[in-house]
Motif scaffolding. Structure first.
Motif, PDB file in Angstrom:
ATOM      1  N   VAL A   1       0.869  -1.181   0.000  1.00  0.00           N
ATOM      2  CA  VAL A   1       0.000   0.000   0.000  1.00  0.00           C
ATOM      3  C   VAL A   1       0.907   1.232   0.000  1.00  0.00           C
ATOM      4  O   VAL A   1       1.782   1.362   0.868  1.00  0.00           O
ATOM      5  N   PRO A   2       0.731   2.131  -0.914  1.00  0.00           N
ATOM      6  CA  PRO A   2       1.552   3.346  -0.904  1.00  0.00           C
ATOM      7  C   PRO A   2       1.318   4.143   0.389  1.00  0.00           C
ATOM      8  O   PRO A   2       0.177   4.323   0.810  1.00  0.00           O
ATOM      9  N   LEU A   3       2.371   4.549   1.020  1.00  0.00           N
ATOM     10  CA  LEU A   3       2.274   5.299   2.279  1.00  0.00           C
ATOM     11  C   LEU A   3       2.800   6.710   2.096  1.00  0.00           C
ATOM     12  O   LEU A   3       3.756   6.930   1.349  1.00  0.00           O
ATOM     13  N   PRO A   4       2.175   7.655   2.787  1.00  0.00           N
ATOM     14  CA  PRO A   4       2.742   9.015   2.771  1.00  0.00           C
ATOM     15  C   PRO A   4       4.136   8.980   3.421  1.00  0.00           C
ATOM     16  O   PRO A   4       4.429   8.092   4.223  1.00  0.00           O
ATOM     17  N   PRO A   5       4.960   9.940   3.097  1.00  0.00           N
ATOM     18  CA  PRO A   5       6.296   9.980   3.732  1.00  0.00           C
ATOM     19  C   PRO A   5       6.168  10.246   5.235  1.00  0.00           C
ATOM     20  O   PRO A   5       5.233  10.906   5.683  1.00  0.00           O
ATOM     21  N   PRO A   6       7.099   9.744   6.055  1.00  0.00           N
ATOM     22  CA  PRO A   6       7.050  10.001   7.517  1.00  0.00           C
ATOM     23  C   PRO A   6       7.229  11.489   7.802  1.00  0.00           C
ATOM     24  O   PRO A   6       7.897  12.202   7.043  1.00  0.00           O
ATOM     25  N   THR A   7       6.614  11.919   8.896  1.00  0.00           N
ATOM     26  CA  THR A   7       6.738  13.320   9.325  1.00  0.00           C
ATOM     27  C   THR A   7       7.094  13.363  10.800  1.00  0.00           C
ATOM     28  O   THR A   7       6.893  12.402  11.539  1.00  0.00           O
ATOM     29  N   VAL A   8       7.601  14.525  11.253  1.00  0.00           N
ATOM     30  CA  VAL A   8       7.969  14.724  12.661  1.00  0.00           C
ATOM     31  C   VAL A   8       7.351  16.030  13.139  1.00  0.00           C
ATOM     32  O   VAL A   8       7.526  17.072  12.504  1.00  0.00           O
ATOM     33  N   ASP A   9       6.587  15.958  14.240  1.00  0.00           N
ATOM     34  CA  ASP A   9       6.029  17.154  14.880  1.00  0.00           C
ATOM     35  C   ASP A   9       7.029  17.591  15.964  1.00  0.00           C
ATOM     36  O   ASP A   9       7.159  16.936  17.002  1.00  0.00           O
ATOM     37  N   VAL A  10       7.753  18.690  15.686  1.00  0.00           N
ATOM     38  CA  VAL A  10       8.822  19.094  16.602  1.00  0.00           C
ATOM     39  C   VAL A  10       8.271  19.523  17.956  1.00  0.00           C
ATOM     40  O   VAL A  10       8.835  19.206  19.009  1.00  0.00           O
TER      41      VAL A  10
ATOM     42  N   PHE B   1      16.680  16.429  18.808  1.00  0.00           N
ATOM     43  CA  PHE B   1      16.045  16.561  20.131  1.00  0.00           C
ATOM     44  C   PHE B   1      17.091  16.254  21.201  1.00  0.00           C
ATOM     45  O   PHE B   1      17.949  15.373  21.015  1.00  0.00           O
ATOM     46  N   LYS B   2      16.982  16.975  22.324  1.00  0.00           N
ATOM     47  CA  LYS B   2      17.887  16.733  23.451  1.00  0.00           C
ATOM     48  C   LYS B   2      17.085  16.743  24.747  1.00  0.00           C
ATOM     49  O   LYS B   2      16.283  17.648  24.989  1.00  0.00           O
ATOM     50  N   GLY B   3      17.306  15.700  25.553  1.00  0.00           N
ATOM     51  CA  GLY B   3      16.590  15.604  26.823  1.00  0.00           C
ATOM     52  C   GLY B   3      17.551  15.413  27.987  1.00  0.00           C
ATOM     53  O   GLY B   3      18.682  14.941  27.830  1.00  0.00           O
ATOM     54  N   ALA B   4      17.103  15.794  29.180  1.00  0.00           N
ATOM     55  CA  ALA B   4      17.912  15.675  30.396  1.00  0.00           C
ATOM     56  C   ALA B   4      17.077  15.034  31.491  1.00  0.00           C
ATOM     57  O   ALA B   4      15.839  15.091  31.467  1.00  0.00           O
ATOM     58  N   PHE B   5      17.764  14.434  32.438  1.00  0.00           N
ATOM     59  CA  PHE B   5      17.100  13.785  33.564  1.00  0.00           C
ATOM     60  C   PHE B   5      17.153  14.697  34.769  1.00  0.00           C
ATOM     61  O   PHE B   5      18.123  15.437  34.981  1.00  0.00           O
ATOM     62  N   LYS B   6      16.129  14.605  35.586  1.00  0.00           N
ATOM     63  CA  LYS B   6      15.964  15.567  36.676  1.00  0.00           C
ATOM     64  C   LYS B   6      17.065  15.453  37.728  1.00  0.00           C
ATOM     65  O   LYS B   6      17.598  16.447  38.187  1.00  0.00           O
ATOM     66  N   ASN B   7      17.414  14.236  38.115  1.00  0.00           N
ATOM     67  CA  ASN B   7      18.353  14.053  39.212  1.00  0.00           C
ATOM     68  C   ASN B   7      19.626  13.332  38.776  1.00  0.00           C
ATOM     69  O   ASN B   7      20.264  12.641  39.576  1.00  0.00           O
ATOM     70  N   ASP B   8      19.984  13.459  37.493  1.00  0.00           N
ATOM     71  CA  ASP B   8      21.181  12.792  36.999  1.00  0.00           C
ATOM     72  C   ASP B   8      21.761  13.650  35.870  1.00  0.00           C
ATOM     73  O   ASP B   8      21.017  14.249  35.083  1.00  0.00           O
ATOM     74  N   PRO B   9      23.095  13.738  35.766  1.00  0.00           N
ATOM     75  CA  PRO B   9      23.690  14.606  34.731  1.00  0.00           C
ATOM     76  C   PRO B   9      23.604  14.044  33.321  1.00  0.00           C
ATOM     77  O   PRO B   9      23.913  14.747  32.348  1.00  0.00           O
ATOM     78  N   ALA B  10      23.227  12.778  33.151  1.00  0.00           N
ATOM     79  CA  ALA B  10      23.218  12.171  31.818  1.00  0.00           C
ATOM     80  C   ALA B  10      22.244  12.906  30.888  1.00  0.00           C
ATOM     81  O   ALA B  10      21.202  13.416  31.312  1.00  0.00           O
ATOM     82  N   THR B  11      22.617  12.970  29.605  1.00  0.00           N
ATOM     83  CA  THR B  11      21.725  13.549  28.591  1.00  0.00           C
ATOM     84  C   THR B  11      21.549  12.539  27.465  1.00  0.00           C
ATOM     85  O   THR B  11      22.396  11.664  27.228  1.00  0.00           O
ATOM     86  N   LEU B  12      20.408  12.674  26.745  1.00  0.00           N
ATOM     87  CA  LEU B  12      20.066  11.781  25.638  1.00  0.00           C
ATOM     88  C   LEU B  12      19.730  12.654  24.435  1.00  0.00           C
ATOM     89  O   LEU B  12      18.915  13.574  24.535  1.00  0.00           O
ATOM     90  N   GLU B  13      20.390  12.394  23.281  1.00  0.00           N
ATOM     91  CA  GLU B  13      20.163  13.195  22.082  1.00  0.00           C
ATOM     92  C   GLU B  13      19.715  12.284  20.936  1.00  0.00           C
ATOM     93  O   GLU B  13      20.146  11.130  20.831  1.00  0.00           O
ATOM     94  N   PHE B  14      18.822  12.819  20.085  1.00  0.00           N
ATOM     95  CA  PHE B  14      18.325  12.079  18.927  1.00  0.00           C
ATOM     96  C   PHE B  14      18.498  12.939  17.680  1.00  0.00           C
ATOM     97  O   PHE B  14      18.052  14.093  17.645  1.00  0.00           O
ATOM     98  N   HIS B  15      19.173  12.400  16.667  1.00  0.00           N
ATOM     99  CA  HIS B  15      19.168  12.975  15.320  1.00  0.00           C
ATOM    100  C   HIS B  15      18.286  12.049  14.465  1.00  0.00           C
ATOM    101  O   HIS B  15      18.600  10.863  14.302  1.00  0.00           O
ATOM    102  N   ILE B  16      17.200  12.563  13.940  1.00  0.00           N
ATOM    103  CA  ILE B  16      16.238  11.762  13.192  1.00  0.00           C
ATOM    104  C   ILE B  16      16.343  12.132  11.699  1.00  0.00           C
ATOM    105  O   ILE B  16      16.297  13.322  11.340  1.00  0.00           O
ATOM    106  N   SER B  17      16.479  11.107  10.875  1.00  0.00           N
ATOM    107  CA  SER B  17      16.475  11.312   9.412  1.00  0.00           C
ATOM    108  C   SER B  17      15.362  10.463   8.818  1.00  0.00           C
ATOM    109  O   SER B  17      15.229   9.279   9.150  1.00  0.00           O
ATOM    110  N   THR B  18      14.515  11.064   7.966  1.00  0.00           N
ATOM    111  CA  THR B  18      13.399  10.325   7.355  1.00  0.00           C
ATOM    112  C   THR B  18      13.729  10.016   5.897  1.00  0.00           C
ATOM    113  O   THR B  18      14.444  10.762   5.225  1.00  0.00           O
ATOM    114  N   PHE B  19      13.209   8.865   5.442  1.00  0.00           N
ATOM    115  CA  PHE B  19      13.412   8.423   4.052  1.00  0.00           C
ATOM    116  C   PHE B  19      12.058   8.189   3.396  1.00  0.00           C
ATOM    117  O   PHE B  19      11.158   7.608   4.021  1.00  0.00           O
TER     118      PHE B  19
END
Length: 1487
Positions: free
Chosen positions: A1183-1192, A1246-1264
Motif C-alpha cells: 500500500v503506498p504510504l505518505p512519507p514520515p513526518t515529525v512534529d517538533v 532533540f535533546k533531553g535531560a534527567f531531573k536528578n542525573d547529569p546524563a543527557t540523551l540526544e536524537f538525530h532523526i532522518s526520514t526516508f
C-alpha cells in the motif's frame, strides 16, 4: 603447656598495661584511674599525677572514699596493687585528712579517738605514731581486704592517679549537717536541684535551697539518714544531669559494754549509726558472731544488741554496718568496772608505748598505760582482745623499799606513784628503777625487761577527776553573746550525764554541746546571761554528778570604738562603729569631750549606731562609750573632729588689691576663729557674709596666682585652692616680615620676672618689649599658640604661623624626571615636627621633598608630563605661592619589536597611559599603549599598520620622529601534504606597500629555495598568501625577506603526517586485502601496520588509497574498539582506530533471491522492485504510504496509514558491573526535553535531560521516502528501506562508577498478540537472526511488518567499537518495571474506546550494550513499516478506522504521560491528546 603459656602471656600483657599507665573508667563513680607499678617517692607520685593531663584536666593522687570504690580497684588491679594514695597527718600527727582531689582537706581518720569519717583500710597496728610516717601506702590481701600503712615520703611505691569530671559533695554525719557541692561547671545555680536516692529503700529527697559560695560551688543542709545514695544534679535550663555515689560518714565505735555468752546484751557506743536500727548489722570476733536485734539507746550514737551465740574467740574486732556503710575496729575500748580498756597491737619501746597511750582518747577520757593487777582483769582482757602471744607493757616500777610482796608503784595514771598490786601467773619478778615489766598474754607470766625492749600496750581510761584544762580562766564575752569552747579533761563518755551552769543558772542541753573531738563543751552565752557590772560570772560543768574542778568564769567585754564619722560644723547625725556597744540605748552613754551625743539609734546592735551631735568647730576629746559600768578606753584615737572647711570658689581682684569673697562649707559662725592667707600674707578684715558658707576679706596688691588657705578653729581646709589676679587679654596680632605686634590689656609691667610671652612652647619674652597694653616681638619662631601670662594663668590663645615662600629654583628651564632640583625660600618648617608633613605640589599632585634647612629644599623631579604646570611648597596646611614648572617634551631613543609587541625607550613618557599615544605616519589612528613607564612604553602593533615614521605624543608634547619598518609576523602555516600541495601563510604586517604607497619587494623561501608563485589571497589585514609546496618530507624552514633589509622572518614547518580516515573490514583469522583511505604520504615510502603487525605488500592505488595484505591474525580488542591502522611515510606515522572485524552473517532467506546479502551486517540490499528484511515483498504489492513526518513541538514522529497497534520505544538506560550486576537505571519516561529543532530536509534534533542525573540523551532523526536509500555509520553502510526513519542516538555525561562497567540502551517492542488477515486471526510473530548478536529483527502482525536494524558498531569517544545486541530474558527486572508502567502509569494515554487487555499484547526487550566511555556513546538504529494490502477492514467494524504508526518522544512538555522513544499506531486518523486517568490492576503480561 599451651594453656599455661597463654595465661602467662595474658598476665604479661596485663602487667605491661599497668606499667604503661592505662586509664580505666570506674563503673562505681565514672572516675578514671591510672595505676603505674613503677615505684617512686611520695612527692614524685603527687607531681606525676598532676602532670598527667586527661581531657584537659590534671590528675591527682587517688582519694579512696568508700568500700565500693576499693572493691572496684581490687577487681581491676588485684592483689598486686601497691601504691601511694591520698591521706596525710603532716599538719597534726594522728589526725588524717585527704590531701588531694576535690576531697582535699576533708577529715579522714582521727587516731586518738579511733574515729573514721570515711573508708580507711588501717589494720589493728596502723597508723602508728612513728616519726615522719605521714603518708599512706595502700595494698590488698589476696581476698581483697585493704591494708593501709602510714609510711615515710622517701619510700617508693607505685602510683594511683585519679580524674573526675563530675560534681563533688562533702560528707556529713548521720545526724545531718551542712555540706558543700562543688565542681558544678555549667549548671544554673538559680534552678539547681540535687536529688538523693537511697540505695536502701529507693526513697528520693530533693534539695533546692542553697547558699552560693562561688561560681562553681553551693552550700546546703542535708537531713539525717544513713547508708549509700545516688545523687543526681540537674537544673531547669536543660543542662545534662550528672550522677555520683555518696555516703554519710561511716560508723565509728568508741566503747563496747561487753558480754560474751549467747543471749546476753552488748552495748555499742560511737557515732554515725543512723536512726533506723533495722539498717544496723553487727558482728564480733574473728568468727564474725552476729549481735542481733539492735535497739537504739541514743539515735546515731549508742545501741544495744543480743549475742547470737557464745564467743569462742576474743570479742574484738567488731564490725558495724549502718545501711551498708561498714566500719571494722581493732582498737575499740571495752568497759569493765568503770574503766575502759583498749589495745594497740605493735611492739615498741616502753617510752613510745607510754607516750602513745597518753595521747589516746575515749570520748572525753584521757588514756594511760594500764596495769593488769588482778587475774580477773587478765582474763577479761584475754576474752576481749585478740592478744595472742603479745607481750604487754605494764606501767609499773619495782621499789624494793615497799612493804608486802608486790613491791611495785604506778608510773602513770590517777594513782601515779602509789603502790599497786600486779598479776603474774608465776612468781613476781624483781628489778631496779630502770627496768620495765611486761606480761606475756598467752601465759600470764610477768617478766622484767629493759626500757628499750619492744612490747604492745593496753591503754586504760577513767579514774581521773574531770578538770578544766585552763584553770581559773576568764572569758570576756561580747555583748552580743558568744558560743564558747570550754576545754576539759576526763569529762566522761557518750553515755555520761552532763549539767552546765552560767552564773549559777542551769542552762538547757540545747544551749551546750559536748564535743569529744574538739576537747570540751561548746557553751552558748547569750546577751541575757551577761551582767553589765564588769564582774566575773562562774561557768559550772558537772560530769556524771562530779563537778569539774579548776574554775572558769566569763565577764562583760569592754566596749571599743574603731571609727566615728564627722558631722558638719552645723552639727547633725554621726555614725559610730565598734564592739560590745550592747543593744539597749538606755544602757549606753556617749560623750564627746564635754558634749553629749543624743538620740542613739542602733544600725547593727552591739557594733554600729548613730547619734546626734550639736554644732561646733574643731575637735572634741575624748570620745567615750560606756555600757553599764564599763567604759571604753580614752585612747588618742578616740578623738572627734568636726568636718574641715572646704573652699569651692573665690572671686578675683585687680592687681591693685581689694575685697574678695570665698564660698565653701564648714566656716562656722564665729569669725574670730577663722584665718585666711593668700600667698602667705594675711587677708584682713574677715567677715561672715553667710553663716557657714561665705566669708570675705581684703587682699593685698599683687599679680599672678597665689595659694589661699582657710583655717577654722585649727581645722585646715581639706583641699588646695589658688587665688588668681585678673589674667592678660590679647585683642589683636599683626605680622610684618619678622616682626609681630600684640595689642591687649593686663600684660603687666614686669618683663623680667612677672610677664611671660610664649609662642607654642617657646618663651620669647626676651625678644619682646612693651607695656601693659602693647608688646612688639622680633625674629619669633615659626609660630603657634601665642599666649601671655602676668604671673598667673595665661591669656586667651591666638594662633599665628608664618607661611613658607619660594624665592628661586636651581633650574629655570624644563625639567626631567629624576633630576635634582633645589628650592630656596623661607619658613620651611612644620608646626609639629613629629607629626607634621611637608610636600611639593605640582599642580594639585603631591610629591616628596627633602628638607635641607629651614630655607632650602631638594626635590627629585617626579615622573610627569606637560609644559603648563605650577610648583608650590606645603608645610602642614600652609602653602607657598605657586611658581611656573614645565616638563621637557618626550624623546625616543630606541625602538624594538618582538612579534606584535613594540617597545619604545626614551624619556618623558610619564606614567599615565591616557596621556600617551603612538602613531605610524599621519594617516593612521593613534595607538594607546599597553604599558607606560617614564623611560619605556609598550604597545601592540595593529595588524593594519604600515612602515612609516613613528611619533609619540605625551600630554600634548610631541617627541622626535623615527622611521620604523615593521617586521612581518607569521601567524599560521597550513602543513603541506607530503605529495605536494598548496601552502597557506597567514600573518601580520605583510602589506605589499608602506604608508606612502611605495611597493615593498618581499620574497618567500623554503629552506634556501625561493617560491616562484606566491600570491596574495588577501592583501589587507589579515594577510593571506599562498605558495605551491613541492612534495617532500620532514621539516623545512619558511623564510620571509624584505629586499634591502637585514630582518628575515623564519618559521619551521612540518609536512603533514599521514592521515588515516577509513579502512575496509575483515573477518578475524580470514586473510584479506585491506583498502585504506589515507592522505599525505610519499608513494615510494609507505609501510602499513595493523596494531603492531605489518600489513604485507602495500600498493599505492592513488594519492589517497593504499592496499595491503592482512592475515587478520591480530586479536580483536576485548572492549570492542576498532584496531589501529598506522601508515608510516617519510619517517612519520599517522594512525587511527578504523579497522573492525566483522562477523560473517547470513541474511534472512538469503534475501529470497531478490537481493545481495551483506554478510558483514546480515542486511539485504534488495533489488529495485523488492523490499523488506529478506527482499520478499514486491513493492507493487504494498500500500503506498505518505512519507514520515515529525512534529517538533509535540516530539512525535508519524508513519501515516499503518493499521496496527504497534510500538517500539527506548525505555531504559542501565549501567552494569563486569559481573552483570545492576548499578543504576534511568527511565526514559522521566526525561525532560530541553531542545527541539527542525533541521530541514527531513532531519530533526532533540535533546533531553534527567531531573536528578547529569546524563543527557540526544536524537538525530532522518526520514526516508518510498525510495529508501542507505546510510554509513561507523564505517559501515546500512541500507534504508522506503518510508523509514534512522535514529542517531547519543548518550553523554554518564558517570560510571567503574571503568569496568558497561551501559545498556534498552529498546522495548510491543504489539498485539493477534491481528486479522483476510478476516481470520493471525498470531504476531518475531523473526530474528540466530546467535548471540542481534543486528535486526522483524515483527510481523497481519499485513504489517515492522523492521528494526541495529549496527553492532558504536562510536565511543570518537572511536569505533563493536558492541553486543541481544534480547533480554523474560525474567529480567526491566520486564517487570516496563509492564508495571504500561499497566498502571501509561493507562492515561489509552483511547477511551480501546478496551484492549494487557494480556493481548506481545513484548520484546532488546539491549544494546556498550563498554565504558568518558564523553559520549553513539548508536544507529533504524526502523521502517510496510503495509501489505488485505481486506481486514471489511471483517470487523472496529477496524474501520485507519491507524497511524507513531514515534513518540514524551517528556516534561508533552501532553501525555512520560514515555520513551516510541513507535505507536492508533485507532484514529490523527493523534488525540485527550488524557483519561484510570487505574488498572497489575496483571501478568506474559503467560
Amino acid at each position: 603447656m599451651t594453656s599455661m603459656l597463654y595465661y602467662l602471656f595474658i598476665c604479661i600483657l596485663f602487667i605491661a598495661g599497668i606499667t604503661k599507665g592505662v586509664k580505666e573508667q570506674s563503673s562505681y563513680n565514672s572516675h578514671y584511674y591510672e595505676y603505674t607499678t613503677s615505684t617512686t617517692p611520695y612527692n614524685s607520685a603527687v607531681t606525676s599525677c598532676i602532670n598527667k593531663v586527661f581531657n584537659n584536666k590534671p590528675g591527682y593522687l587517688a582519694t579512696i572514699t568508700s568500700r565500693d570504690e576499693w572493691d572496684w580497684l581490687f577487681q581491676k588491679y588485684g592483689s598486686s596493687q601497691n601504691y601511694w594514695t591520698s591521706g596525710s597527718d603532716i599538719a597534726e600527727t594522728g589526725v588524717w585528712v585527704f590531701n588531694s582531689g576535690p576531697e582535699n582537706g576533708q577529715p579522714m581518720y582521727n587516731l586518738y579517738h579511733d574515729k573514721s569519717y570515711t573508708f580507711t583500710g588501717f589494720s589493728g597496728t596502723e597508723p602508728n605514731l612513728l616519726a615522719n610516717e605521714n603518708y599512706i601506702n595502700a595494698k590488698a590481701t589476696g581476698t581483697g581486704e585493704p591494708i593501709f600503712n602510714n609510711i615515710t615520703p622517701t619510700s617508693s611505691y607505685g602510683v594511683l592517679c585519679e580524674w573526675d569530671f563530675e560534681f563533688y559533695i562533702t560528707s556529713t554525719g548521720t545526724q545531718g549537717g551542712d555540706v558543700i557541692i562543688s565542681q558544678l561547671g555549667s549548671f544554673d545555680h538559680g534552678t539547681l536541684v540535687v536529688s538523693f536516692k537511697s540505695l536502701s529503700d529507693n526513697s528520693v529527697t530533693n534539695y533546692t535551697q542553697f547558699t552560693e559560695i562561688s561560681s562553681t560551688s553551693m552550700g546546703f543542709h542535708v537531713q539525717g539518714g544513713s547508708g549509700k545514695y545516688i545523687v543526681t544534679v540537674s537544673d531547669g535550663l536543660g543542662t545534662t544531669p550528672q550522677t555520683q555515689p555518696w555516703i554519710y560518714n561511716i560508723p565509728s565505735i568508741s566503747t563496747i559494754y561487753p558480754n560474751f555468752n549467747s543471749g546476753e546484751t552488748i552495748t555499742v557506743v560511737g557515732d554515725n549509726f543512723g536512726n533506723d536500727a533495722s539498717l544496723l548489722t553487727v558482728t564480733l570476733s574473728t568468727d564474725n558472731i552476729a549481735c542481733q536485734n539492735p535497739v537504739f539507746i541514743i539515735p546515731h550514737k549508742a545501741f544495744s544488741c543480743v549475742l547470737a551465740s557464745t564467743l569462742a574467740q576474743p570479742l574484738i574486732p567488731i564490725t558495724v554496718s549502718a545501711a551498708g556503710n561498714i566500719y571494722k575496729s581493732f582498737k575499740t575500748a571495752l568497759f569493765k568496772d568503770y574503766f575502759l580498756y583498749s589495745s594497740f597491737q605493735t611492739s615498741v619501746a616502753y617510752a613510745n608505748t607510754q607516750s602513745y597511750s597518753n595521747l589516746l582518747k575515749i570520748d572525753g577520757l584521757d588514756g594511760y598505760l594500764s596495769v593488769i593487777d588482778t587475774q580477773e582483769k587478765y582474763n577479761f582482757i584475754k576474752a576481749s582482745i585478740p592478744t595472742g602471744s603479745w607481750k604487754v607493757w605494764q606501767a609499773i616500777v619495782f621499789d624494793s623499799n615497799l612493804p608486802g610482796t608486790s613491791k611495785f608503784r604506778n608510773l602513770v595514771g590517777p594513782n601515779q606513784g602509789q603502790q599497786t598490786q600486779v598479776y603474774s601467773s608465776s612468781a613476781l619478778p624483781t628489778g631496779d628503777a630502770n627496768d620495765r615489766f611486761a606480761i606475756t598474754m598467752s601465759t600470764g607470766v610477768l617478766s622484767t625487761y629493759t626500757s628499750g625492749s619492744d612490747s604492745a600496750a593496753v591503754t586504760q581510761f577513767g579514774g581521773y577527776v574531770p578538770t578544766f584544762i585552763q584553770p581559773n580562766q576568764n572569758y570576756p564575752i561580747p555583748t552580743q553573746g558568744q558560743t564558747l569552747l570550754v576545754k576539759l579533761k576526763n569529762y566522761g563518755v557518750t553515755l555520761s550525764t552532763y549539767e552546765v551552769t552560767l552564773n549559777s543558772q542551769v542552762i538547757p542541753s540545747t544551749q551546750y554541746q559536748i564535743d569529744y573531738i574538739a576537747g570540751g563543751v561548746y557553751v552558748q552565752v547569750p546577751t541575757s546571761a551577761i551582767e553589765l557590772n564588769g564582774q566575773e560570772m562562774v561557768i559550772g560543768v558537772t560530769v556524771d554528778g562530779v563537778a569539774v574542778s579548776g574554775g572558769q568564769t566569763y565577764s562583760q567585754a569592754q566596749p571599743t570604738l574603731t571609727s566615728v564619722t564627722s558631722a558638719p560644723t552645723t552639727g547633725g547625725k554621726i555614725t559610730l562603729t565598734g564592739t560590745n556597744l550592747y543593744n539597749d540605748a538606755t544602757k549606753l552613754d556617749l560623750s564627746f569631750g564635754t558634749k553629749p551625743c543624743t538620740n542613739i539609734t542602733y544600725i547593727v546592735p552591739h557594733f554600729q549606731l548613730t547619734c546626734d551631735i550639736p554644732a561646733g568647730t574643731g575637735k572634741l576629746y575624748p570620745v567615750i562609750a560606756q555600757v553599764g559600768t564599763l567604759a571604753s578606753a580614752p585612747t588618742p584615737g578616740n578623738t572627734y573632729y568636726y568636718k574641715k572647711p572646704t573652699v569651692n570658689t573665690t572671686t578675683s581682684a585687680s592687681t591693685t588689691g581689694g575685697t574678695i569673697y570665698i564660698d565653701g562649707d564648714n566656716f562656722g559662725t564665729d569669725a574670730t576663729v577663722i584665718s585666711v592667707t593668700v600667698g602667705g600674707e594675711d587677708c584682713e578684715n574677715i567677715t561672715i557674709v553667710i553663716a557657714e558658707s561665705r566669708i570675705s576679706c581684703v587682699i593685698q596688691p599683687g599679680q599672678g596666682v597665689k595659694p589661699l588657705v582657710v583655717t577654722v578653729n585649727t581645722q585646715v581646709m581639706t583641699s588646695s585652692v589658688s587665688f588668681s589676679y585678673d589674667i592678660p587679654k590679647i585683642t589683636n596680632v599683626t605680622q610684618n616680615n619678622d616682626q609681630v605686634t600684640i595689642v591687649g590689656e593686663n600684660f603687666g609691667d614686669n618683663f623680667v620676672s612677672g610677664t611671660v610671652i610664649k609662642v607654642g612652647n617657646s618663651d620669647i619674652t626676651s625678644q619682646c618689649t612693651g607695656n601693659n597694653t602693647v608688646i612688639i616681638c622680633t625674629q619669633i619662631p615659626l609660630g603657634g599658640q601665642l599666649t601671655i601670662s602676668n604671673g598667673g594663668d595665661f591669656s586667651n590663645v591666638t594662633l599665628f604661623y608664618s607661611s613658607p615662600f619660594i624665592s628661586s629654583l636651581s633650574n629655570s628651564g624644563c625639567h626631567k624626571a629624576g633630576q635634582s632640583l633645589q628650592i630656596s625660600g623661607g619658613y620651611f618648617e612644620n608646626i609639629d615636627p613629629s607629626t607634621g608633613t611637608y610636600q611639593a605640589l605640582i599642580g594639585q599632585k603631591p610629591f616628596n621633598i627633602t628638607k635641607v634647612t629651614n630655607i632650602l629644599l631638594t626635590l627629585v623631579v617626579p615622573i610627569g608630563t606637560g609644559a603648563s604646570n605650577t610648583l608650590s611648597i606645603q608645610f602642614d596646611d600652609r602653602v607657598s605661592q605657586p611658581v611656573s614648572f614645565a616638563y621637557c617634551a618626550p624623546e625616543v631613543t630606541l625602538i624594538t619589536q618582538i612579534e606584535k609587541n613594540l617597545n619604545v625607550k626614551g624619556s618623558g613618557f610619564g606614567d599615565d597611559p591616557s596621556k600617551v599615544t603612538v602613531q605610524f605616519g599621519n594617516s593612521s589612528s593613534p595607538i594607546q599603549p599597553t604599558q607606560v613607564q617614564d623611560t619605556e612604553i609598550g604597545f601592540i602593533i595593529p595588524d593594519n599598520s604600515l612602515n612609516s615614521l613613528m611619533k609619540v605624543t605625551v600630554d600634548g608634547q610631541i617627541s622626535n620622529f623615527e622611521q620604523f619598518n615593521i617586521i612581518p609576523v607569521i601567524n599560521s602555516v597550513t602543513p603541506p601534504l607530503m605529495n605536494g600541495s598548496r601552502l597557506t601563510i597567514s600573518g601580520s604586517y605583510l602589506s605589499p606597500v608602506d604608508a606612502n604607497g611605495t611597493l615593498i619587494t618581499r620574497t618567500y623561501h623554503y629552506d634556501s629555495t625561493e617560491y616562484g608563485d606566491c600570491q596574495y589571497l588577501s592583501s589587507v589585514a589579515p594577510y593571506t598568501i599562498v605558495c605551491t609546496q613541492p612534495p617532500g618530507t620532514g621539516i623545512f624552514t619558511l623564510k620571509i625577506k624584505d629586499e634591502g633589509q637585514n630582518d628575515i622572518v623564519t618559521k619551521l614547518v612540518s609536512y603533514q603526517a599521514p592521515i588515516v580516515y577509513r579502512s575496509t573490514n575483515s573477518v578475524y583469522k580470514r586473510p584479506t586485502n585491506l583498502t585504506i583511505s589515507v592522505i599525505s604520504f610519499v608513494p615510494t615510502d609507505v609501510s602499513v601496520y595493523i596494531e603492531d603487525q605489518l600489513c604485507q605488500n602495500p600498493i599505492v592505488v592513488n594519492s589517497e588509497t593504499i592496499q595491503c595484505e592482512f592475515d587478520s591474525s591480530v586479536p580483536p580488542k576485548s572492549n570492542g574498539q576498532a584496531l589501529t591502522v598506522t601508515v608510516n611515510s617519510g619517517g612519520v606515522n599517522g594512525s587511527a582506530p578504523v579497522l573492525l572485524y566483522i562477523l560473517d552473517y547470513d541474511c534472512l532467506n538469503n534475501c529470497s533471491g531478490n537481493g545481495v546479502c551483506n554478510r558483514k551486517s546480515g542486511f539485504c540490499r534488495c533489488d529495485k522492485e523488492w523490499t523488506d528484511t529478506d527482499c520478499s515483498l514486491n513493492i507493487a504489492d504494498l500500500v503506498p504510504l505518505p512519507p514520515p513526518t515529525v512534529d517538533v513541538e509535540q516530539v512525535v514522529s508519524q508513519f501515516p496509514g499503518i493499521k496496527l497497534d504497534f510500538n517500539v520505544s527506548i525505555t531504559h538506560l542501565r549501567e552494569l558491573t563486569h559481573l552483570g550486576k545492576t548499578v543504576k537505571i534511568l527511565r526514559v519516561r522521566d526525561i525532560q526535553w530541553v531542545e527541539r529543532q527542525d533541521l530541514s530536509d527531513g532531519k530533526y534534533y532533540f535533546k533531553g535531560a534527567f531531573k536528578n542525573d547529569p546524563a543527557t540523551l540526544e536524537f538525530h532523526i532522518s526520514t526516508f521516502n518510498e525510495s529508501g536509500g542507505s546510510v554509513v555509520f561507523a564505517e559501515e553502510e546500512i541500507p534504508m528501506q522506503g518510508n523509514s526513519m534512522k535514529y542517531l542516538i547519543t548518550v553523554k555525561n554518564w558517570n560510571f562508577t567503574s571503568q569496568l562497567n558497561s551501559l545498556q540502551v534498552i529498546y522495548t517492542s510491543k504489539t498485539q498478540k493477534e491481528s486479522v488477515i483476510d478476516c481470520e486471526n493471525a498470531n504476531t510473530t518475531t523473526i530474528k537472526p540466530e546467535g548471540e548478536t542481534l543486528t535486526w529483527f522483524k515483527i510481523k502482525s497481519g499485513a504489517v511488518s515492522f523492521n528494526a536494524r541495529f549496527s553492532n558498531r558504536a562510536i565511543i569517544d570518537s572511536k569505533l567499537y563493536q558492541i553486543s545486541v541481544s534480547s533480554l530474558n523474560e525474567t529480567d527486572e526491566l520486564y517487570l518495571d516496563y509492564q508495571t508502567w504500561i499497566s498502571i502509569g501509561s493507562s492515561d494515554d489509552l483511547d477511551e474506546n480501546d478496551q484492549s487487555s494487557d494480556e493481548e499484547y506481545y513484548y520484546q526487550l532488546t539491549a544494546l550494550q556498550a563498554p565504558h566511555f568518558k564523553e559520549s556513546l553513539q548508536l544507529d538504529p533504524n526502523f521502517g513499516a510496510l503495509l501489505k494490502s488485505d481486506n481486514s477492514d471489511d471483517c470487523n467494524p472496529s477496524f474501520a478506522k485507519w491507524k497511524i504508526a507513531l514515534i513518540v518522544v514524551f517528556g516534561a512538555v508533552a501532553a501525555a504521560i512520560p514515555a520513551g522513544v516510541i513507535f505507536y499506531s492508533r485507532y484514529r486518523y490523527q493523534i488525540n491528546y485527550k488524557v483519561d486517568t484510570f487505574t488498572k490492576k497489575l496483571r501478568s503480561l506474559r503467560s
